[in-house]
Design a protein around this motif. Structure first.
Motif, PDB file in Angstrom:
ATOM      1  N   CYS A   1       0.138  -0.903   0.646  1.00 51.06           N
ATOM      2  CA  CYS A   1       0.060   0.076   0.202  1.00 51.06           C
ATOM      3  C   CYS A   1       0.831   1.245   0.095  1.00 51.06           C
ATOM      4  O   CYS A   1       0.061   2.450  -0.133  1.00 51.06           O
ATOM      5  CB  CYS A   1      -0.955  -0.114   1.230  1.00 51.06           C
TER       6      CYS A   1
ATOM      7  N   HIS B   1       1.952   2.644   3.088  1.00 53.01           N
ATOM      8  CA  HIS B   1       2.101   3.935   3.355  1.00 53.01           C
ATOM      9  C   HIS B   1       2.965   4.196   4.485  1.00 53.01           C
ATOM     10  O   HIS B   1       4.035   2.802   4.713  1.00 53.01           O
ATOM     11  CB  HIS B   1       0.318   3.606   4.285  1.00 53.01           C
TER      12      HIS B   1
ATOM     13  N   CYS C   1      -1.905  -2.992   7.585  1.00 49.56           N
ATOM     14  CA  CYS C   1      -1.320  -1.585   7.894  1.00 49.56           C
ATOM     15  C   CYS C   1      -3.012  -0.421   8.006  1.00 49.56           C
ATOM     16  O   CYS C   1      -4.190  -1.289   8.210  1.00 49.56           O
ATOM     17  CB  CYS C   1      -1.436  -0.908   6.107  1.00 49.56           C
TER      18      CYS C   1
ATOM     19  N   CYS D   1      -4.480   1.908   5.665  1.00 46.81           N
ATOM     20  CA  CYS D   1      -5.869   1.852   4.556  1.00 46.81           C
ATOM     21  C   CYS D   1      -6.325   0.525   5.055  1.00 46.81           C
ATOM     22  O   CYS D   1      -7.112  -0.515   4.366  1.00 46.81           O
ATOM     23  CB  CYS D   1      -5.124   1.624   3.260  1.00 46.81           C
TER      24      CYS D   1
HETATM   25 ZN   LIG Z   1      -1.514   1.498   3.832  1.00 46.08          ZN
END
Ligand SMILES: [Zn+2]
Ligand SMILES: [Zn+2]
Length: 303
Positions: free
Chosen positions: A265, A267, A288, A291
């Motif tokens: 993702c 992040h 995560c 998300c």
């Molecule tokens: Zn994420």
């Protein structure tokens, strides 16, 4: 004629009797021979058996007598030797005890002597002792391990060990234990720490325990105050700087800076320590925190 016939018959009878006695004699002698030969055979076998087994019996007798002699002599030797051995062992034990007491006594004596010598040296030559002490201290300062130890001690003394610090640690551990189970909207935009705190304020399906509620709402209230101050933060450079510093911090512990990039993702929201704690969870809990996508890989980022 009659007498002749009678005489002939008598002669024939005599011949028959002689022949029969001869046959009986022969049979008798044959039987005798057989009996004597069997007797001789058995006596021979017996003599052979005696000749063969006699030495064996004698040897076993000799061996048994020898073993009995050896065992009795061993017992006698043991009885004879035990007393000197016991005496020698007792002597060794007493010698060891004497040595130990001497060493302990001498150690205390040496320590006392060193103390007395040090006191005499300090009293008689104070400037020399000062010089020696400064030399020793300078040598100690020259070692890098000493500096490292000193830094560790200073860091330990600076740790805030009050009740408030323990409460913070407790609340963070509760957050860490509970956040992987909390449902989140997948694909939500990245909001940094603000996103996490707003999720915390939202009412949940299952009401948590009262204590947990108090601990969770405490940082949330602080965050609300920060949000109220946000319009003014646009003008105040000090608050802007503070806000930026807040954004750089890990979304879980709010203490260390974000240094780990989560894949796929992408992040950047966790510190190294929180990532390590997170990666210890089972695979289906490694999501995560922003998300909720599962983490397949992590990358260390150096800002
Ligand atoms: Zn994420
Ligand atoms: Zn962290």
């Amino acid at each position: 004629m009659v007498s002749n016939g009678h005489a002939l018959l008598r002669q024939a009878c005599d011949i028959c009797a002689i022949a029969m006695s001869l046959v009986a004699y022969v049979i008798n002698s044959l039987v005798n021979i057989c009996l004597i030969s069997t007797q001789n055979f058995f006596s021979l076998v017996l003599a052979l058996w005696d000749a063969v087994t006699g030495p064996l019996w004698r040897m076993t007798d000799v061996v048994a007598a020898f073993l009995a002699h050896i065992s009795s002599s061993a017992v006698a030797m043991a009885i004879l030797l035990w007393t000197p051995c016991q005496l020698a062992l007792e002597l060794l034990a007493s010698a060891a005890r004497l040595l130990a007491s001497c060493v302990v006594f001498h150690l205390t004596g040496l320590v006392l002597l060193a103390c007395v010598l040090a006191v005499i040296l300090i009293v008689l030559h104070p400037e020399q002792t000062l010089r020696l002490a400064t030399q020793a201290l300078s040598q100690l300062h020259a070692r890098p391990s000493y500096h490292r130890l000193w830094e560790d001690i200073v860091r330990l003394t600076r740790l805030p060990l009050g009740l408030e610090a323990w409460r913070r640690v407790w609340s963070r551990s509760l957050q860490l234990a509970s956040w992987p189970n909390r449902g989140g909207a997948p694909g939500a935009p990245q909001g940094g720490p603000r996103r996490v705190f707003s999720a915390r304020i939202q009412p949940q399906d299952t009401p948590p325990e009262a204590e947990e509620e108090v601990i969770r709402t405490a940082p949330a209230r602080g965050r609300e105050q920060l949000n109220e101050d946000e319009p003014a933060a646009g003008q105040d450079p000090w608050k802007l700087l503070k806000e930026q510093e807040e954004r750089k911090k890990c979304v879980i512990c709010q203490d260390q800076s974000k240094t780990v990039l989560l894949l796929p993702c992408r992040h950047l929201c966790l510190c190294q320590a929180c990532t390590e704690i997170l990666m210890r969870h089972p695979v289906y809990h490694r999501n995560c925190p922003l998300c909720r996508r599962s983490i397949l890989q992590t990358l260390n980022v150096y800002l």
